[in-house]
Design a protein around this motif. Structure first.
Motif, mmCIF file in Angstrom:
data_model
loop_
_atom_site.group_PDB
_atom_site.id
_atom_site.type_symbol
_atom_site.label_atom_id
_atom_site.label_comp_id
_atom_site.label_asym_id
_atom_site.label_seq_id
_atom_site.Cartn_x
_atom_site.Cartn_y
_atom_site.Cartn_z
ATOM 1 N N GLY A 1 0.821 -1.206 0.000
ATOM 2 C CA GLY A 1 0.000 0.000 0.000
ATOM 3 C C GLY A 1 0.852 1.251 0.000
ATOM 4 N N ASN A 2 2.106 1.128 0.466
ATOM 5 C CA ASN A 2 3.021 2.262 0.500
ATOM 6 C C ASN A 2 4.414 1.764 0.131
ATOM 7 O OD1 ASN A 2 4.572 4.519 1.078
ATOM 8 N ND2 ASN A 2 3.425 5.062 2.912
ATOM 9 N N ASN A 3 4.646 1.593 -1.170
ATOM 10 C CA ASN A 3 5.949 1.114 -1.636
ATOM 11 C C ASN A 3 7.071 2.094 -1.301
ATOM 12 O OD1 ASN A 3 5.223 -1.382 -2.996
ATOM 13 N ND2 ASN A 3 4.205 -0.110 -4.523
ATOM 14 N N LYS A 4 6.752 3.375 -1.335
ATOM 15 C CA LYS A 4 7.778 4.405 -1.151
ATOM 16 C C LYS A 4 8.517 4.241 0.168
ATOM 17 C CE LYS A 4 8.481 9.405 -0.935
ATOM 18 N NZ LYS A 4 7.829 10.745 -0.928
ATOM 19 N N GLN A 5 7.770 3.936 1.241
ATOM 20 C CA GLN A 5 8.415 3.845 2.541
ATOM 21 C C GLN A 5 9.327 2.631 2.649
ATOM 22 O OE1 GLN A 5 8.581 6.419 4.275
ATOM 23 N NE2 GLN A 5 7.086 7.369 2.928
ATOM 24 N N PHE A 6 8.949 1.542 1.976
ATOM 25 C CA PHE A 6 9.848 0.382 1.918
ATOM 26 C C PHE A 6 11.120 0.750 1.167
ATOM 27 C CE2 PHE A 6 11.097 -3.610 -0.369
ATOM 28 C CZ PHE A 6 11.594 -4.277 0.746
ATOM 29 N N PHE A 7 10.988 1.494 0.078
ATOM 30 C CA PHE A 7 12.157 1.882 -0.707
ATOM 31 C C PHE A 7 13.075 2.820 0.088
ATOM 32 C CE2 PHE A 7 9.508 1.367 -4.870
ATOM 33 C CZ PHE A 7 9.537 -0.019 -4.701
ATOM 34 N N VAL A 8 12.471 3.747 0.831
ATOM 35 C CA VAL A 8 13.268 4.654 1.671
ATOM 36 C C VAL A 8 14.037 3.864 2.732
ATOM 37 C CG1 VAL A 8 13.121 6.487 3.416
ATOM 38 C CG2 VAL A 8 11.809 6.680 1.298
ATOM 39 N N ALA A 9 13.364 2.905 3.355
ATOM 40 C CA ALA A 9 14.020 2.066 4.362
ATOM 41 C C ALA A 9 15.181 1.291 3.750
ATOM 42 C CB ALA A 9 13.006 1.107 4.985
ATOM 43 N N LEU A 10 15.006 0.826 2.511
ATOM 44 C CA LEU A 10 16.076 0.087 1.819
ATOM 45 C C LEU A 10 17.267 0.974 1.506
ATOM 46 C CD1 LEU A 10 16.385 -2.892 0.773
ATOM 47 C CD2 LEU A 10 14.218 -2.297 1.766
ATOM 48 N N GLU A 11 17.003 2.233 1.201
ATOM 49 C CA GLU A 11 18.110 3.169 0.956
ATOM 50 C C GLU A 11 18.978 3.308 2.206
ATOM 51 O OE1 GLU A 11 16.104 6.696 -0.409
ATOM 52 O OE2 GLU A 11 16.575 6.253 -2.507
ATOM 53 N N HIS A 12 18.319 3.429 3.359
ATOM 54 C CA HIS A 12 19.049 3.518 4.627
ATOM 55 C C HIS A 12 19.845 2.229 4.868
ATOM 56 C CE1 HIS A 12 17.362 7.219 6.555
ATOM 57 N NE2 HIS A 12 16.417 7.010 5.654
ATOM 58 N N LEU A 13 19.222 1.099 4.602
ATOM 59 C CA LEU A 13 19.849 -0.202 4.854
ATOM 60 C C LEU A 13 21.042 -0.439 3.921
ATOM 61 C CD1 LEU A 13 18.853 -2.294 6.978
ATOM 62 C CD2 LEU A 13 17.988 -3.637 5.066
ATOM 63 N N SER A 14 20.925 0.036 2.689
ATOM 64 C CA SER A 14 22.021 -0.162 1.725
ATOM 65 C C SER A 14 23.284 0.568 2.177
ATOM 66 C CB SER A 14 21.600 0.320 0.336
ATOM 67 O OG SER A 14 21.440 1.724 0.301
#
Length: 328
Positions: free
Chosen positions: A242-255
């Motif tokens: 429902g909110n792909n953007k927040q998963f992508f933001v979290a992945l940026e931090h994790l990367s």
């Protein structure tokens, strides 16, 4: 300009939502009450705010304390036609719905059905229950709840949003008042934390902030690897949330934390079925646990195992609200 034409529709939508709530308050529309305690987890908006991981965490905690929690879910987009269904490992995600099936994979008991009162009663005929957890239940007025939890996405809190269709709110902002407490997700992703807390306190509701942790990688067969496996690698990230953007933001931090490179982000519709999703054999893919349960036998696809942790004060609050006897 576009939003200006949507505002009248939002006013109509908000009026209808208010009328519906009002009819239940006046008891013109009747609520049903299950013979066990009910905890409702929900929010004011459409889209992902982290309700499912929160529901899983609460249920697992109660289970660890020797209680029998059972989750009541609508089973959104399930393909089974029964009015209610007990989900277990013998079913699949298409039969139960993706979120209920993920909960089952986490070792939890789940019943799906549009009429969650009847679904709860049917389950009680077969097994003991100490507490029902109503998943995405804030607008499900048909069922009485003993604890009403409002989930807030700190990156898009309800007070900064608008009613559908101009925004993503399903109900007026003022309906926060029907919550017993707030639970705040994604607090680590915002910058002005002090301002956020200051504003949150103006609502005079108990609030609890989650800690969010990515623990491991899990493949399509359920095998686990440490996240350090990604170091130095290039990955393609995809999700149907429902909110792909927040998963992508979290992945940026994790990367940045684990030293891997994100080649591209692939956003897909919520509850995407992956029947036509193609992957390249020489690429590495990363997604969510909700998504990977729909993908079979691909060795180059991993999901991030995600866990919310709640402060002890929240569980003390639950005990006080639901079970602690008042002395006079």
């Amino acid at each position: 300009m576009y939003h200006r034409f949507l505002y009248p529709l939002s006013l109509i939508y908000g009026s209808l939502a208010s009328l519906r709530r009002f009819l239940y308050q006046l008891n013109i529309l009747k609520k049903k009450q299950l013979p066990k305690k009910v905890i409702s987890v929900g929010n004011l908006s459409v889209g992902g705010s982290g309700k499912t991981p929160l529901t899983i965490e609460i249920a697992q905690y109660l289970k660890s304390k020797g209680l029998n929690p059972v989750i009541l879910s609508r089973g959104y987009k399930r393909k089974s036609k029964e009015p209610f269904l007990f989900c277990d490992e013998n079913k699949d995600w298409e039969t139960c719905g993706d979120e209920p099936y993920l909960m089952v994979k986490k070792g939890l008991k789940v019943v799906v059905g549009k009429n969650r009162y009847k679904a709860g009663l049917e389950y009680l005929k077969t097994s003991p229950v100490d507490v029902f957890i109503l998943d995405d239940g804030y607008q499900h007025y048909q069922l009485h709840r003993d604890l009403n939890i409002l989930v807030i996405d700190a990156t898009k809190p309800f007070w900064e949003d608008k009613l559908l269709p101009a925004g993503s709110l399903r109900e007026p902002k003022s309906f926060y008042k029907f919550a017993d407490c707030f639970i705040v997700n994604r607090f680590n992703l915002i910058e002005k934390k002090e301002d956020f807390i200051k504003h949150l306190k103006t609502y005079n509701k108990p609030f609890f902030i989650t800690q969010e942790n990515f623990q491991n990688l899990v493949d399509t067969k359920g095998n686990y690897k440490d996240i350090s496996y990604l170091k130095g690698k290039s990955v393609l990230v995809f999700s149907g949330l429902g909110n792909n953007k927040q998963f992508f933001v979290a992945l940026e931090h994790l990367s940045k934390e684990y030293g891997f490179f994100i080649e591209d982000f692939i956003p897909l519709p919520d509850h995407y079925d992956y029947k036509n999703f193609k992957v390249e054999k020489d690429k590495l893919y990363l997604t969510t646990e909700k998504d990977i349960i729909k993908i079979e036998n691909l060795e180059n696809v991993y999901a991030l195992s995600y866990k919310l942790t709640l402060p002890k004060e929240f569980y003390n609050f639950i005990e006080e609200k639901l079970w602690k006897q008042k002395t006079h």
